[in-house]
Design a protein around this motif. Structure first.
Motif, PDB file in Angstrom:
ATOM      1  N   VAL A  34       0.810  -1.195   0.000  1.00 56.64           N
ATOM      2  CA  VAL A  34       0.000   0.000   0.000  1.00 56.64           C
ATOM      3  C   VAL A  34       0.845   1.247   0.000  1.00 56.64           C
ATOM      4  CG1 VAL A  34      -2.000   1.058   1.049  1.00 56.64           C
ATOM      5  CG2 VAL A  34      -1.561  -1.337   1.349  1.00 56.64           C
ATOM      6  N   ASP A  35       2.070   1.017  -0.254  1.00 59.50           N
ATOM      7  CA  ASP A  35       2.905   2.202  -0.299  1.00 59.50           C
ATOM      8  C   ASP A  35       2.539   2.997  -1.525  1.00 59.50           C
ATOM      9  OD1 ASP A  35       5.691   0.648  -1.819  1.00 59.50           O
ATOM     10  OD2 ASP A  35       3.674  -0.063  -1.569  1.00 59.50           O
ATOM     11  N   SER A  36       1.376   3.373  -1.526  1.00 59.15           N
ATOM     12  CA  SER A  36       0.894   4.092  -2.687  1.00 59.15           C
ATOM     13  C   SER A  36       1.730   5.339  -2.883  1.00 59.15           C
ATOM     14  CB  SER A  36      -0.541   4.509  -2.482  1.00 59.15           C
ATOM     15  OG  SER A  36      -1.300   3.411  -2.160  1.00 59.15           O
ATOM     16  N   VAL A 512      -3.446   8.392  -3.944  1.00 67.65           N
ATOM     17  CA  VAL A 512      -4.509   8.577  -2.970  1.00 67.65           C
ATOM     18  C   VAL A 512      -5.841   8.808  -3.659  1.00 67.65           C
ATOM     19  CG1 VAL A 512      -5.391  10.098  -1.185  1.00 67.65           C
ATOM     20  CG2 VAL A 512      -3.005   9.403  -1.149  1.00 67.65           C
ATOM     21  N   SER A 513      -5.780   9.543  -4.701  1.00 64.06           N
ATOM     22  CA  SER A 513      -7.047   9.817  -5.392  1.00 64.06           C
ATOM     23  C   SER A 513      -7.604   8.547  -6.013  1.00 64.06           C
ATOM     24  CB  SER A 513      -6.845  10.883  -6.457  1.00 64.06           C
ATOM     25  OG  SER A 513      -5.814  10.518  -7.332  1.00 64.06           O
ATOM     26  N   GLU A 514      -6.724   7.718  -6.473  1.00 68.82           N
ATOM     27  CA  GLU A 514      -7.205   6.448  -7.002  1.00 68.82           C
ATOM     28  C   GLU A 514      -7.805   5.599  -5.895  1.00 68.82           C
ATOM     29  OE1 GLU A 514      -4.722   4.849 -10.720  1.00 68.82           O
ATOM     30  OE2 GLU A 514      -3.484   5.350  -9.002  1.00 68.82           O
ATOM     31  N   VAL A 515      -7.124   5.628  -4.786  1.00 65.67           N
ATOM     32  CA  VAL A 515      -7.646   4.865  -3.662  1.00 65.67           C
ATOM     33  C   VAL A 515      -9.022   5.383  -3.288  1.00 65.67           C
ATOM     34  CG1 VAL A 515      -7.341   4.390  -1.220  1.00 65.67           C
ATOM     35  CG2 VAL A 515      -5.407   4.209  -2.768  1.00 65.67           C
ATOM     36  N   GLU A 516      -9.096   6.670  -3.299  1.00 69.13           N
ATOM     37  CA  GLU A 516     -10.378   7.266  -2.963  1.00 69.13           C
ATOM     38  C   GLU A 516     -11.463   6.817  -3.928  1.00 69.13           C
ATOM     39  OE1 GLU A 516     -10.622  10.872  -1.301  1.00 69.13           O
ATOM     40  OE2 GLU A 516     -12.802  10.587  -1.250  1.00 69.13           O
ATOM     41  N   ALA A 517     -11.117   6.844  -5.172  1.00 66.72           N
ATOM     42  CA  ALA A 517     -12.095   6.418  -6.167  1.00 66.72           C
ATOM     43  C   ALA A 517     -12.459   4.957  -5.969  1.00 66.72           C
ATOM     44  CB  ALA A 517     -11.531   6.643  -7.567  1.00 66.72           C
TER      45      ALA A 517
END
Length: 612
Positions: A34-36, A512-517
């Motif tokens: 998850v080391d995004s 993070v934005s991808e994760v959010e999506a």
DNA sequence: GTTAGGG
DNA sequence: CCCTAAC
């Protein structure tokens, strides 16, 4: 029964049936993936917006002509509107100055790519090495604009730390890679819509799945008036049509992109060089970043060496006068903390450039596109006695030590991507800065266009550092297909060990934005409908397959389940992790009653109170 | 072709 | 991110 191909597995599981998937519960300690990284980067965001407007309105301006020495700022950014079905993306390129900064917010990690650092310099009856020396003296070479006549001497003392901004060192392309910089599409960019911004600048677009760089050029008046898409311009579209919906087939059918007759293997090989030889530092960074800092700016400068103009005027018989308008510096790899100041960034870049040059590079000479190997021949013997031939003179940057250019690179045949993906200690110890390509060409010549025509696939390897000629330059000589030696920098041992067709994709950390999506989509759709999640929120991200999304969710759940201290990589906002856990909990319970999804989702909100 | 889970 | 089994 399928025979397990894996060899390094101590045990052959092939005969061991898996439990029904409904009961297969993951218990293994999954490595924290998850080391995004590469979350949003808003530096230059406002500029981006402005440029976008401008790019839409200007199509044929000569804007770029007078600003060729400005930075070309390429901004790719993704703004995700959480409640929108799809992320909103914008991308644009522009010439501008790095100093025209804009509010940077936290959004996170960023990859800043300096495609090239360019110095104008003129060699006037001067050995190339002298110029090289000058370059190595921490003396920024001051650009001279686009009038080569004004460029007699351009090795001037400058402030080492001000290179970028003050024109000492000219970075002609900055790519600010936002969260989903990979999903760059030229498709949406009308041909020539950005024309005004790069009369002689390139527009490099990174193609998703394959880390290809397709490069578009707008040439100056001397050659072509319009963009000339590289030969592979249609690649993306073709590829897309060949992709399976989830994109997995792409990695196995990469050879089709090869428009030449080399065949699949060769194509793959080239591709490999492109993806992994070309950009191993990217991977390297990932690891170093992980090691060194939580929040880092990755500054990658990749560029080539090229010249924009060469003037020559045979003087008194034998004398040869060369003008190399610019050097492009090959790929650099720099890491600075996000909190670093712009000034320190400049210094870092400066140091990197200096170190690069100080590391020693060789200059190759091309005549008529062919490499001249015999250093003892005179120019006239080499056929450079006349003006016409001088027009076909070119230079290449090559690794300094001819023996073993890749000092720190291991020489086994494992490809770099794998090594770096495995966090090879050897790689970690590599100086974070190295000349990657030798195929950067300084050349003189007459027709830029033909460069692409003749060497279509050069873009495969040097796409991002191909040098756009200045409008008034003499343009660039056709460069022959890269000589193996010239690009032997990275892949010392070129034969990849794994000759299989398959090639592991490069790791693409979720922003993070991808994760959010993703979280948002899963909140609504549940955990068993990855295809829907993909279509809903990642339809545009061709490099994200629904399997990827599923995997990411898996790691997100894991990450959310462990203590923050145990988490690694780029932090995911706790708020998101909370939502992950809540959604995971909810859908674990409700996965059976899939019928009323929306109701379920709505209910979920009520129950958990953690959503929306 | 999708999904679930192990590697 | 890959691979496979099971759908």
């Amino acid at each position: 029964m399928v025979v397990k191909r894996r060899l390094n597995c101590g045990f052959d599981f092939s005969g061991v049936p898996k439990a029904p998937r409904s009961t297969r519960r993951k218990v293994s300690s999954e490595r924290d993936d998850v080391d995004s990284q590469l979350t949003a980067f808003d530096l230059l965001a406002s500029l981006a917006g402005k440029l976008l407007e401008e790019s839409e309105s200007s199509s044929t301006s000569t804007y770029g002509d007078s600003q060729e020495d400005h930075l070309v700022v390429k901004i790719k950014q993704e703004h995700e509107l959480v409640y929108n079905d799809k992320p909103c993306k914008s991308e644009l390129s522009h010439q501008g100055n790095l100093s025209s900064k804009s509010p940077s917010d936290n959004t996170s990690e960023t990859c800043l790519q300096v495609s090239s650092l360019e110095n104008d310099c003129v060699l006037e009856q001067t050995p190339v090495s002298d110029c090289k020396m000058a370059l190595g003296l921490k003396q920024p070479l001051v650009g001279c604009g686009n009038k080569k006549e004004d460029c007699a001497v351009h090795v001037e003392q400058g402030e080492a730390t001000n290179g970028l901004e003050d024109g000492g060192l000219i970075a002609d392309t900055f790519s600010l890679k936002g969260p989903s910089h990979e999903s760059v599409h030229l498709d949406g960019v009308p041909n020539g819509s950005l024309e005004g911004y790069r009369n002689h600048s390139k527009l490099a677009c990174r193609d998703d799945d394959d880390e290809n760089y397709c490069t578009y050029y707008k040439f100056g008046d001397k050659c072509n008036k319009s963009y000339r898409p590289m030969t592979r311009v249609g690649y993306r579209r073709i590829k897309k049509s060949m992709m399976t919906k989830h994109g997995r087939a792409v990695s196995r059918s990469k050879c089709f992109e090869d428009t030449r007759t080399d065949g699949c293997l060769k194509s793959l090989y080239r591709k490999r060089k492109l993806c992994y030889g070309y950009n191993p530092w990217k991977h390297e960074t990932v690891h170093r970043k992980r090691r060194l800092s939580d929040k880092g700016l990755v500054v990658t400068s990749d560029g080539g060496l090229s010249s924009e103009s060469v003037t020559n005027s045979p003087q008194k018989g034998e004398s040869v006068k060369l003008s190399i308008k610019s050097f492009r510096i090959p790929e650099l790899f720099i890491e600075v903390p996000e909190t670093a100041t712009v000034g320190s960034l400049k210094r870092t870049v400066m140091e990197a450039v200096t170190a690069l040059l100080g590391d020693g590079i060789r200059i190759g000479v091309l005549v008529q596109g062919k490499k001249v190997r015999d250093d003892t021949n005179t120019l006239s013997q080499t056929g450079l006695s006349c003006r016409e031939n001088l027009d076909n003179l070119g230079f290449t940057l090559e690794p300094g030590s001819s023996e073993n250019p890749v000092l720190s690179l291991p020489t086994d045949s494992t490809n770099l991507s794998e090594r770096s993906a495995a966090s090879s200690p050897a790689l970690d110890s590599i100086v974070p800065l190295r000349l990657l390509h030798a195929d950067h060409v300084i050349n003189s010549g007459t027709c830029v266009e033909s460069k692409q025509e003749l060497v279509p696939y050069q873009s495969d390897i040097t796409a991002d550092e191909q040098q756009p000629p200045s409008s008034d330059s003499r343009a660039i000589v056709p460069v022959p297909p890269l000589e193996p030696e010239a690009l032997a920098v990275v892949p010392l041992n070129e034969k990849p060990k794994r000759t299989e067709i398959s090639q592991r994709r490069t790791r693409r950390p979720f922003s993070v934005s991808e994760v959010e999506a993703l979280v948002h989509a899963v909140e609504e759709l549940g955990t068993g409908r990855w295809r829907d999640v993909k279509l809903r929120s990642f339809d545009d991200a061709s490099h994200r397959t629904y399997v990827d999304l599923k995997d990411k969710w898996k790691t997100l759940v894991h990450t959310a389940s462990i203590s923050p201290q145990q988490r690694r990589g780029q932090p995911v906002p706790q708020e998101l992790l909370d939502r992950v856990l809540a959604a995971h909990r909810y859908w674990s319970q409700h996965q059976v009653k899939q019928n009323g999804k929306h109701q379920a989702a709505a209910m979920m909100v009520v129950e958990s109170g953690a959503f929306m």
